[in-house]
Scaffold this active site. Sequence first.
Site, PDB file in Angstrom:
ATOM      1  N   HIS A 181       6.956 -12.035  -6.950  1.00  0.00           N
ATOM      2  CA  HIS A 181       6.888 -10.900  -7.880  1.00  0.00           C
ATOM      3  C   HIS A 181       5.751 -11.144  -8.868  1.00  0.00           C
ATOM      4  O   HIS A 181       5.617 -12.261  -9.384  1.00  0.00           O
ATOM      5  CB  HIS A 181       8.223 -10.754  -8.619  1.00  0.00           C
ATOM      6  CG  HIS A 181       8.274  -9.519  -9.456  1.00  0.00           C
ATOM      7  ND1 HIS A 181       8.488  -8.263  -8.918  1.00  0.00           N
ATOM      8  CD2 HIS A 181       8.102  -9.339 -10.779  1.00  0.00           C
ATOM      9  CE1 HIS A 181       8.445  -7.370  -9.891  1.00  0.00           C
ATOM     10  NE2 HIS A 181       8.215  -7.988 -11.031  1.00  0.00           N
ATOM     11  N   ASN A 221      -1.364 -11.376   0.557  1.00  0.00           N
ATOM     12  CA  ASN A 221      -0.550 -12.600   0.523  1.00  0.00           C
ATOM     13  C   ASN A 221      -0.222 -13.062   1.937  1.00  0.00           C
ATOM     14  O   ASN A 221      -0.315 -14.252   2.242  1.00  0.00           O
ATOM     15  CB  ASN A 221       0.738 -12.378  -0.278  1.00  0.00           C
ATOM     16  CG  ASN A 221       0.504 -12.500  -1.760  1.00  0.00           C
ATOM     17  OD1 ASN A 221       0.379 -13.606  -2.282  1.00  0.00           O
ATOM     18  ND2 ASN A 221       0.397 -11.369  -2.444  1.00  0.00           N
ATOM     19  N   ILE A 275      16.880  -5.591   1.003  1.00  0.00           N
ATOM     20  CA  ILE A 275      17.330  -6.295   2.210  1.00  0.00           C
ATOM     21  C   ILE A 275      18.817  -6.011   2.433  1.00  0.00           C
ATOM     22  O   ILE A 275      19.630  -6.205   1.525  1.00  0.00           O
ATOM     23  CB  ILE A 275      17.088  -7.818   2.050  1.00  0.00           C
ATOM     24  CG1 ILE A 275      15.590  -8.101   1.873  1.00  0.00           C
ATOM     25  CG2 ILE A 275      17.652  -8.609   3.220  1.00  0.00           C
ATOM     26  CD1 ILE A 275      14.716  -7.688   3.031  1.00  0.00           C
TER      27      ILE A 275
HETATM   28  C1  GRF Z   1       2.181  -8.696  -4.558  1.00  0.00           C
HETATM   29  O1  GRF Z   1       1.666  -8.434  -5.816  1.00  0.00           O
HETATM   30  C2  GRF Z   1       3.578  -9.223  -4.672  1.00  0.00           C
HETATM   31  O2  GRF Z   1       3.811  -9.885  -5.867  1.00  0.00           O
HETATM   32  C3  GRF Z   1       4.428  -7.988  -4.598  1.00  0.00           C
HETATM   33  O3  GRF Z   1       3.733  -7.145  -3.712  1.00  0.00           O
HETATM   34  C4  GRF Z   1       2.346  -7.421  -3.745  1.00  0.00           C
HETATM   35  C5  GRF Z   1       1.865  -7.549  -2.339  1.00  0.00           C
HETATM   36  O4  GRF Z   1       0.472  -7.562  -2.273  1.00  0.00           O
HETATM   37  N1  GRF Z   1       5.767  -8.302  -4.206  1.00  0.00           N
HETATM   38  P1  GRF Z   1      -0.290  -7.848  -0.918  1.00  0.00           P
HETATM   39  O5  GRF Z   1       0.119  -6.759   0.070  1.00  0.00           O
HETATM   40  O6  GRF Z   1       0.115  -9.205  -0.440  1.00  0.00           O
HETATM   41  O7  GRF Z   1      -1.735  -7.759  -1.261  1.00  0.00           O
END
Ligand code: GRF
Length: 187
Positions: free
Chosen positions: A102, A14, A86
């Site tokens: 999430h 992400n 946090i």
């Molecule tokens: C994602 O699935 C997000 O929803 C959760 O942690 C994961 C992070 O994945 N909070 P990445 O490290 O961005 O691949």
Amino acid sequence: MKNIAILASGTGTNAAKIMDHFIGNPQIFVSVVASNNDTAGVLDEAVERGVPTAIFSNEQLHDEEIMLNMLHGIDLIVLAGFMRKIPPFLLEEFEDRIVNIHPALLPKFGGKGMYGNKVHEAVIEAGEKQTGITIHLVNEEYDEGKILFQESIPVKQTDTPESLAMRVQKLEHEHFPKIIQKLVRSL
Ligand code: GRF
């Protein structure tokens, strides 16, 4: 110019999408990628793109001086797979300016221990017909802040936690950067 800090503990797919999304944006800048895990893949993703990185220990996360120094000049904190709660001083300093993603439709399948494949296993186990993503503001409870955006997809009879994870991740990559952009513009 608005500055974003990304906090992440893991692979950082992400974070990578977010960094790519804002490259060349004259108004929004990813200033730092910070992690509590010095071997997190997200740090490599940042280095590859020339984005500054910072590493802090789980003790330092609770050190006001260290953290506020690190986040000086930041307008929005993005949690992208950040695995720690946090601390209150950050929630206060960045009220309504910390956003998380999430991989499920909150308020279902959230809370402590609900992360990664565990979420998708639980969704299948519960026989849910739909799953998806939730992008929300962060407060003192895990996954309980104000919901900004949700998108759902059907759960197929043949789905495994892994197949579901892949489709949910695609949704995350598609929407998270855009919602962040909208949120930053509203600050
Ligand atoms: C994602 O699935 C997000 O929803 C959760 O942690 C994961 C992070 O994945 N909070 P990445 O490290 O961005 O691949």
